[in-house]
Design an enzyme around this catalytic site. Structure first.
Site, PDB file in Angstrom:
ATOM      1  N   MET A  32      35.481  33.292  34.238  1.00 31.68           N
ATOM      2  CA  MET A  32      34.273  32.524  33.934  1.00 31.68           C
ATOM      3  C   MET A  32      33.257  32.676  35.067  1.00 31.68           C
ATOM      4  O   MET A  32      32.352  31.852  35.223  1.00 31.68           O
ATOM      5  CB  MET A  32      34.601  31.058  33.689  1.00 31.68           C
ATOM      6  CG  MET A  32      35.404  30.822  32.429  1.00 31.68           C
ATOM      7  SD  MET A  32      35.208  29.182  31.696  1.00 31.68           S
ATOM      8  CE  MET A  32      35.813  28.130  33.005  1.00 31.68           C
ATOM      9  N   HIS A  36      35.842  34.658  43.305  1.00 34.62           N
ATOM     10  CA  HIS A  36      36.353  34.472  44.659  1.00 34.62           C
ATOM     11  C   HIS A  36      37.498  35.466  44.864  1.00 34.62           C
ATOM     12  O   HIS A  36      37.787  36.296  43.991  1.00 34.62           O
ATOM     13  CB  HIS A  36      36.803  33.024  44.889  1.00 34.62           C
ATOM     14  CG  HIS A  36      37.716  32.495  43.832  1.00 34.62           C
ATOM     15  ND1 HIS A  36      39.000  32.965  43.626  1.00 34.62           N
ATOM     16  CD2 HIS A  36      37.528  31.521  42.886  1.00 34.62           C
ATOM     17  CE1 HIS A  36      39.569  32.309  42.636  1.00 34.62           C
ATOM     18  NE2 HIS A  36      38.703  31.434  42.161  1.00 34.62           N
ATOM     19  N   HIS A  39      40.089  35.896  42.035  1.00 36.80           N
ATOM     20  CA  HIS A  39      39.672  36.798  40.955  1.00 36.80           C
ATOM     21  C   HIS A  39      39.763  38.255  41.399  1.00 36.80           C
ATOM     22  O   HIS A  39      40.224  39.124  40.653  1.00 36.80           O
ATOM     23  CB  HIS A  39      38.220  36.520  40.550  1.00 36.80           C
ATOM     24  CG  HIS A  39      37.976  35.171  39.952  1.00 36.80           C
ATOM     25  ND1 HIS A  39      37.195  34.227  40.559  1.00 36.80           N
ATOM     26  CD2 HIS A  39      38.408  34.614  38.799  1.00 36.80           C
ATOM     27  CE1 HIS A  39      37.148  33.143  39.811  1.00 36.80           C
ATOM     28  NE2 HIS A  39      37.882  33.352  38.734  1.00 36.80           N
ATOM     29  N   GLY A 149      45.712  34.841  36.698  1.00 34.86           N
ATOM     30  CA  GLY A 149      46.309  34.252  37.890  1.00 34.86           C
ATOM     31  C   GLY A 149      47.364  33.214  37.559  1.00 34.86           C
ATOM     32  O   GLY A 149      47.259  32.501  36.556  1.00 34.86           O
ATOM     33  N   MET A 186      42.603  28.951  45.647  1.00 35.73           N
ATOM     34  CA  MET A 186      41.216  29.329  45.406  1.00 35.73           C
ATOM     35  C   MET A 186      40.832  29.022  43.971  1.00 35.73           C
ATOM     36  O   MET A 186      41.585  29.287  43.039  1.00 35.73           O
ATOM     37  CB  MET A 186      41.015  30.813  45.706  1.00 35.73           C
ATOM     38  CG  MET A 186      41.085  31.129  47.178  1.00 35.73           C
ATOM     39  SD  MET A 186      40.624  32.850  47.519  1.00 35.73           S
ATOM     40  CE  MET A 186      40.748  32.839  49.316  1.00 35.73           C
TER      41      MET A 186
END
Length: 280
Positions: A32, A36, A39, A149, A186
């Site tokens: 989305m 960071h 990702h 993730g 994160m």
């Protein structure tokens, strides 16, 4: 070189059709945005395992439970494209709402069972929105592999289930959670925290680690939960939605890690909902 930004499904399919005809494997990294290092670790994994990589950026309105939360979600398309430059991805797919959900759109994907607990119990309809958009993105990108993730552990299990149930020919690859130096997982939502709240947020992972240590020592989750919740309260968290030990695969509730398990938490800090999990 910044990868081409694709905004329509038709243009994306022209690319993917050609790649598949050439025998290339396609990796997709659905996001989305507000990218960071978490990702980017998914992008790196995709680059290692696939010939072509597509990063998708779409703030999906159907998975938000409030209009305010949706509107304040960070949107940083230009910066995201710059961050992806060093990975030499092959395309960045950035559809708008009308491209994803055109007029008359009337279809949804719902995964039962796995979505009845944890985030699903506190965010009605959230996983219907996730399942629908991920199904569309897997089909639109023609991905051979898609990378997610482990921080969103429940989401990862939901995606694996829908791919299996709908016979979507994509391998779902789970990648380790990437953490800040103080242990905070994160997340794009971390950008919404004030400096003071951000400093306190590290208590989330600390509480998980302490509870996990007790579980590994043979204690029951119900006996350890009060101390962990007290630690979070002392750090300024105003609500703990859940702090559960769950089986890795079917998310069934456990008191002891008698099978592969995850300790999962969702809690509110300064108006921001944070989630995390660790293996036990």
């Amino acid at each position: 070189m910044i990868a081409p930004i694709i905004r329509s499904v038709a243009e994306l399919r022209q690319l993917t059709d050609g790649w598949h005809r050439a025998g290339d494997t396609i990796g997709a990294v659905p996001t989305m945005g507000a990218l960071h290092d978490g990702h980017l670790s998914l992008v790196a994994a995709a680059k290692e395992r696939c010939d072509r990589v597509i990063v998708t950026i779409f703030v999906n309105p159907r998975q938000f439970n409030s209009r305010e939360d949706y509107e304040k979600y960070p949107r940083t398309e230009h910066d995201d494209a710059r961050k992806l430059e060093r990975f030499a991805v092959d395309a960045i797919f950035v559809p708008d709402g009308d491209e994803m959900y055109p007029q008359g759109f009337a279809t949804g994907v719902s995964v039962s069972g796995l979505t009845d607990v944890l985030c699903g119990a506190h965010r009605p309809g959230h996983f219907d929105g996730v399942a629908t958009v991920v199904t569309k993105l897997l089909l639109q990108t023609a991905a051979d592999r898609a990378f997610f993730g482990e921080k969103d552990w429940q989401q990862l299990q939901v995606v694996r289930r829908l791919v299996a149930d709908l016979n979507i020919p994509a391998e779902i690859v789970g990648c380790p959670t990437i953490r800040e130096i103080d242990g905070l997982a994160m997340s794009s939502r971390n950008l919404l925290l004030s400096d003071m709240a951000r400093a306190r947020a590290a208590a989330l992972n600390e509480a998980l680690e302490e509870m996990a240590e007790g579980l590994r020592g043979g204690r029951a989750a119900q006996d350890l939960r009060p101390a962990a919740e007290a630690r979070l309260s002392a750090a300024g968290f105003t609500e703990v939605e859940y702090l559960d030990l769950r089986a890795n695969d079917d998310l069934s509730l456990l008191e002891r890690p008698e099978r592969p398990a995850r300790l999962l938490v969702a809690a509110w800090l300064a108006g921001v909902r944070l989630i995390d999990n660790i293996a036990v």
